[in-house]
Scaffold this motif. Structure first.
Motif, short mmCIF file in Angstrom:
data_model
loop_
_atom_site.label_atom_id
_atom_site.label_comp_id
_atom_site.label_asym_id
_atom_site.label_seq_id
_atom_site.Cartn_x
_atom_site.Cartn_y
_atom_site.Cartn_z
N TRP A 155 -12.85 -21.07 -13.65
CA TRP A 155 -11.93 -19.95 -13.89
C TRP A 155 -10.48 -20.39 -13.70
N ILE A 156 -10.21 -21.18 -12.68
CA ILE A 156 -8.85 -21.66 -12.43
C ILE A 156 -8.37 -22.53 -13.59
N LEU A 157 -9.24 -23.44 -14.04
CA LEU A 157 -8.88 -24.32 -15.16
C LEU A 157 -8.64 -23.52 -16.43
N TRP A 158 -9.50 -22.53 -16.67
CA TRP A 158 -9.31 -21.73 -17.88
C TRP A 158 -8.01 -20.92 -17.78
N GLY A 159 -7.74 -20.35 -16.62
CA GLY A 159 -6.51 -19.59 -16.45
C GLY A 159 -5.28 -20.45 -16.70
N THR A 160 -5.32 -21.69 -16.18
CA THR A 160 -4.21 -22.62 -16.42
C THR A 160 -4.09 -22.94 -17.90
N PHE A 161 -5.23 -23.20 -18.55
CA PHE A 161 -5.25 -23.49 -19.98
C PHE A 161 -4.68 -22.33 -20.78
N ALA A 162 -5.10 -21.10 -20.45
CA ALA A 162 -4.65 -19.92 -21.18
C ALA A 162 -3.14 -19.74 -21.06
N VAL A 163 -2.61 -19.93 -19.86
CA VAL A 163 -1.17 -19.78 -19.66
C VAL A 163 -0.39 -20.85 -20.43
N VAL A 164 -0.86 -22.10 -20.33
CA VAL A 164 -0.16 -23.20 -20.99
C VAL A 164 -0.19 -23.03 -22.51
N PHE A 195 0.33 -15.46 -36.74
CA PHE A 195 0.82 -15.69 -35.38
C PHE A 195 -0.15 -15.14 -34.35
N ALA A 196 -0.69 -13.94 -34.61
CA ALA A 196 -1.65 -13.33 -33.68
C ALA A 196 -2.89 -14.19 -33.53
N LEU A 197 -3.38 -14.74 -34.64
CA LEU A 197 -4.55 -15.61 -34.58
C LEU A 197 -4.25 -16.88 -33.79
N GLN A 198 -3.08 -17.44 -34.04
CA GLN A 198 -2.68 -18.65 -33.33
C GLN A 198 -2.60 -18.39 -31.82
N LEU A 199 -2.25 -17.18 -31.46
CA LEU A 199 -2.10 -16.83 -30.05
C LEU A 199 -3.44 -16.47 -29.40
N LEU A 200 -4.31 -15.79 -30.16
CA LEU A 200 -5.53 -15.23 -29.57
C LEU A 200 -6.76 -16.12 -29.67
N LEU A 201 -6.86 -16.91 -30.73
CA LEU A 201 -8.07 -17.71 -30.91
C LEU A 201 -8.37 -18.66 -29.75
N PRO A 202 -7.36 -19.36 -29.20
CA PRO A 202 -7.67 -20.24 -28.06
C PRO A 202 -8.22 -19.48 -26.85
N LEU A 203 -7.88 -18.19 -26.74
CA LEU A 203 -8.32 -17.40 -25.59
C LEU A 203 -9.81 -17.07 -25.67
N LEU A 204 -10.44 -17.31 -26.82
CA LEU A 204 -11.88 -17.10 -26.93
C LEU A 204 -12.66 -18.06 -26.03
N VAL A 206 -12.55 -18.14 -23.14
CA VAL A 206 -12.92 -17.39 -21.93
C VAL A 206 -14.45 -17.27 -21.83
N ILE A 207 -15.14 -17.48 -22.94
CA ILE A 207 -16.61 -17.45 -22.92
C ILE A 207 -17.16 -18.47 -21.93
N ILE A 208 -16.49 -19.62 -21.82
CA ILE A 208 -16.99 -20.68 -20.92
C ILE A 208 -17.01 -20.23 -19.47
N PRO A 209 -15.88 -19.76 -18.90
CA PRO A 209 -15.95 -19.29 -17.51
C PRO A 209 -16.83 -18.06 -17.34
N LEU A 210 -16.95 -17.23 -18.38
CA LEU A 210 -17.82 -16.07 -18.30
C LEU A 210 -19.28 -16.48 -18.14
N ILE A 211 -19.68 -17.54 -18.84
CA ILE A 211 -21.05 -18.03 -18.73
C ILE A 211 -21.29 -18.61 -17.34
N PHE A 212 -20.33 -19.36 -16.81
CA PHE A 212 -20.45 -19.90 -15.46
C PHE A 212 -20.53 -18.77 -14.43
N HIS A 213 -19.72 -17.74 -14.64
CA HIS A 213 -19.73 -16.60 -13.73
C HIS A 213 -21.09 -15.91 -13.75
N HIS A 214 -21.62 -15.75 -14.94
CA HIS A 214 -22.94 -15.12 -15.09
C HIS A 214 -24.01 -15.96 -14.40
#
Length: 227
Positions: A155-164, A195-204, A206-214
């Motif tokens: 989750w921490i790595l993904w959060g860092t990735f999302a911000v960057v 622009f919206a796709l360029q911004l939002l697609l990388p945020l998908l 989030v599935i990775i940390p969600l699977i780990f959380h599950h």
């Protein structure tokens, strides 16, 4: 110091608050509570006040981490099937949501990748379902403490990735406008869409940390006795 009859139970519940409610942990919790109640009873028989008896009984107990074994035996076939089902669901939803994104090269690549992940997780789910129907109850010991820490790290790595990634996308799109003091703007509906796709697609991702959380949260469901 005023006390209530359930002071010991509240104290013990706080000791075990950050630990999984496995069978072994519940048994240990009950044993600790029983020992404390016995101590308090002994102190009361000696003529001690209840508040002081409780204080003396619990004063040397600060944590129970050293008493708890984080290794947990689970039905791995059922556990993996649960994770595969969750992954299949997440990937399928993301794949459907990104179908309109195929209008752009980036969106097409992401949607194709998601389609492959849906197929892969679907195959894994089918294989594991067949194993479970055949009675394959493979048991394995898992370090739940390590799994919990791994989930937190992901989750921490993904959060860092999302911000960057978000900052990088914004800077590459509006950096020059900000530098030269121009008004930030997106030209036309298609420009906004791209622009919206360029911004939002990388945020998908989030599935990775969600699977780990599950995986971390569902492990207790598949706990089995070692006998």
């Amino acid at each position: 110091m005023t006390t209530k009859k359930n002071d010991l139970e509240i104290f013990v519940d706080r000791l075990f608050a950050n630990h999984r409610k496995t069978k072994a942990v519940i048994e240990l919790r009950d044993e600790v509570l029983s020992n404390l109640e016995a101590k308090v009873s002994d102190y009361l028989e000696q003529g001690m006040e209840y508040a002081q008896a409780v204080h003396l009984a619990i004063r040397d107990i600060e944590a129970v981490d050293h008493l708890i074994d984080d290794h947990q035996t689970v039905d791995m076939t059922a556990y993996r099937l649960d994770i595969a089902q969750t992954a299949l669901l997440y990937f399928a939803i993301a794949w459907i949501l990104t179908i309109p994104a195929r209008l752009l090269a980036l969106g097409s690549a992401v949607n194709t990748l998601l389609m492959l992940l849906v197929a892969t997780s679907g195959i894994a789910y089918t294989v594991l379902s067949r194993k479970r129907r055949d009675g394959d109850g493979h048991k394995e010991s898992i370090d739940t403490g390590k799994l919990k820490r791994l989930s937190r790290i992901v989750w921490i790595l993904w959060g860092t990735f999302a911000v960057v990634v978000t900052l990088f996308t914004l800077l590459t799109r509006f950096g020059s406008d900000i530098w030269f003091g121009r008004t930030m703007q997106v030209t036309g509906p298609y420009g906004f869409y791209a622009f919206a796709l360029q911004l939002l697609l990388p945020l998908l991702t989030v599935i990775i940390p969600l699977i780990f959380h599950h995986a971390d949260k569902r492990i207790t469901k598949y706990e089995v006795n070692e006998q």
